[in-house]
Design an enzyme around this catalytic site. Sequence first.
Site, PDB file in Angstrom:
ATOM      1  N   LYS A 114       0.868  -1.131   0.098  1.00  0.00           N
ATOM      2  CA  LYS A 114      -0.008   0.031  -0.078  1.00  0.00           C
ATOM      3  C   LYS A 114       0.921   1.128  -0.096  1.00  0.00           C
ATOM      4  CE  LYS A 114      -4.168  -1.478  -0.240  1.00  0.00           C
ATOM      5  NZ  LYS A 114      -4.930  -1.214  -1.510  1.00  0.00           N
ATOM      6  N   VAL A 117      -9.430   2.824   7.267  1.00  0.00           N
ATOM      7  CA  VAL A 117      -8.971   2.096   8.477  1.00  0.00           C
ATOM      8  C   VAL A 117      -9.684   0.845   8.295  1.00  0.00           C
ATOM      9  CG1 VAL A 117      -8.566   3.974   9.987  1.00  0.00           C
ATOM     10  CG2 VAL A 117     -10.756   3.078  10.042  1.00  0.00           C
ATOM     11  N   VAL A 141     -11.988  -1.929   7.461  1.00  0.00           N
ATOM     12  CA  VAL A 141     -13.236  -1.929   6.641  1.00  0.00           C
ATOM     13  C   VAL A 141     -14.110  -3.074   7.200  1.00  0.00           C
ATOM     14  CG1 VAL A 141     -14.488  -1.534   4.457  1.00  0.00           C
ATOM     15  CG2 VAL A 141     -12.235  -0.760   5.095  1.00  0.00           C
TER      16      VAL A 141
END
Length: 289
Positions: free
Chosen positions: A162, A188, A190
């Site tokens: 990421k 954040v 999910v």
Amino acid sequence: MSDSLILVTGGSGFIAGHCILQLLERGYRVRTTVRSLAREARVRDVLARAGMTRGDALEFVAADLTRDDGWADTMAGVDAVLHVASPVRPGKVADESEVIGPARDGALRVLRAARDAGVRRVVLTSAFHAAGFGHPHSHDRFTEDDWSPINGPGVDAYGRSKILAERAAWDFVASGQGAPELVTLLPVAVIGPVLGAEISGSNRLIQRMLSGSLPAVPRLSIPIVDVRDVAAAHVAAIDAPDAAGQRILLASGEPAIPMSTIADMLRSHLGQSAAKVPTRRLPDLVVRI
């Protein structure tokens, strides 16, 4: 409401599925990618069961983040892209390149194809991993200016994927050359309604609680965000004038929710279905070990 054509990558995914549902509901035409068109029927069935409207406004194309083939055709006529697709393999992996490569190179492949097709804006799904992991404990307030250290404590292959994918995307846009506008969204953990039978991401924590495979609840708090809010943010980012060039953290109103509170909520809302949700607390020493 708009009849613009929006491309959503990774249409079989959890977040992407909710994005597709909301886009169709708002009147957009949607094109989504899958690695093989053999998956189209199953994905359509899952979305239909979730209440999909205007299914005739949804089309599928085959495109792979690891290959250039098909991306030019995939972008034809597209106004904006929601680039959601990325490998999700938390924890240790034998070969990190299998996670990092498709994430970073895939993001660049999508951006190049979008640029070549004259796409106006790309909304890229990053993650809080790219901002809030690997910092010292004294760093307890995070903003869109934060970047996670690539080899910081707790940064795994998924986290590195990421970080590197988002940094590569911003570098590509900064290089000019007619790049589309870029917005990155950093949710954040999910959690929310599952589409189909597959459990992914942070929903696995809820599954472990409900199944009883988590024997006790640690004294930890987790920042969470509802997947429907994440999808709504993606849809809003398509046209929001001030979103271009921004990194945007996505979280619920609470900074973090204690796992004990999550367990209590499951028991109070699900009754007997939550009979296996643990009531015991895991000692702090065990968590540290």
